[in-house]
Design a protein around this motif. Structure first.
Motif, short mmCIF file in Angstrom:
data_model
loop_
_atom_site.label_atom_id
_atom_site.label_comp_id
_atom_site.label_asym_id
_atom_site.label_seq_id
_atom_site.Cartn_x
_atom_site.Cartn_y
_atom_site.Cartn_z
N LEU A 82 0.78 -1.18 -0.05
CA LEU A 82 -0.01 0.09 -0.07
C LEU A 82 1.03 1.32 -0.03
N LYS A 83 2.22 1.17 0.14
CA LYS A 83 2.96 2.23 0.25
C LYS A 83 3.16 3.09 -1.02
N ASP A 84 3.02 2.34 -2.23
CA ASP A 84 2.81 3.15 -3.53
C ASP A 84 1.52 3.94 -3.72
N ILE A 85 0.76 3.55 -2.96
CA ILE A 85 -0.81 4.18 -3.19
C ILE A 85 -0.57 5.63 -2.46
N VAL A 86 0.19 5.91 -1.31
CA VAL A 86 0.13 6.91 -0.57
C VAL A 86 0.96 8.02 -1.24
N PRO A 87 0.94 9.13 -1.46
CA PRO A 87 1.86 9.90 -1.96
C PRO A 87 3.18 10.23 -1.17
N ARG A 129 3.33 10.50 2.78
CA ARG A 129 4.26 9.39 3.73
C ARG A 129 5.14 10.05 4.53
N HIS A 130 5.64 11.32 4.03
CA HIS A 130 6.55 12.02 4.65
C HIS A 130 5.95 12.66 6.19
N THR A 131 4.88 13.17 6.03
CA THR A 131 3.89 14.02 7.09
C THR A 131 3.80 12.85 8.11
N ILE A 132 3.18 11.74 7.63
CA ILE A 132 2.97 10.67 8.63
C ILE A 132 4.15 10.13 9.39
N SER A 133 5.31 9.77 8.63
CA SER A 133 6.57 9.50 9.34
C SER A 133 7.04 10.43 10.21
N THR A 134 7.04 11.58 9.94
CA THR A 134 7.53 12.68 10.77
C THR A 134 6.61 12.83 12.01
#
Length: 140
Positions: free
Chosen positions: A51-56, A60-65
């Motif tokens: 599913l990683k490829d679906i999220v821009p 992803r960076h915002t979620i990770s941060t």
């Protein structure tokens, strides 16, 4: 440059994507066997990773941060809580334990004094009736 080939209809019918009824049934049967084999080999974690490829990337960076910041806050909070518990525990051991021992010693001393007074009162009660009968000389 583009190369153009001529494809005969005989070869087109041999394709698994042909529109004949028999080939559709055969391909659906083969797809069900492929799906069951894929679902057995693929784990839930593999599906989540896919599913990683679906999220821009920006999302992803915002979620990770945010996850990293939350983990840092939890870590700092845990460390602060641990320090507070450490201070309270050591303070209790250094101040509370000796105080509890002193209070216990005082209670023992008071109990011994009370016992001694009770013994003296018991002796005096034994002597007082004897003096009134004249059995024990006064001043004993």
């Amino acid at each position: 440059m583009v190369k153009v080939e001529i494809v005969d209809e005989k070869d087109a019918n041999a394709s698994p994507y042909a529109s004949s009824a028999s080939s559709r049934t055969g391909s659906s049967a083969s797809l069900s066997s492929v799906d069951s084999a894929a679902s057995v080999d693929e784990s839930f974690f593999d599906r989540i990773v896919a599913l990683k490829d679906i999220v821009p990337p920006a999302t992803r960076h915002t979620i990770s941060t945010r996850v990293a910041q939350s983990a840092a806050v939890v870590k700092r909070g845990g460390k602060l809580l641990g320090n507070i518990i450490w201070v309270l525990t050591t303070s209790t051991l250094l101040i509370g334990l000796p105080l509890a021992l002193i209070i216990e010693d005082e209670a023992k001393a008071e109990a011994q004094e009370k016992e001694m007074l009770e013994q003296q009162q018991g002796v005096q009660q034994m002597i007082a009736p004897s003096e009134s009968k004249g059995l024990v000389p006064p001043g004993f």
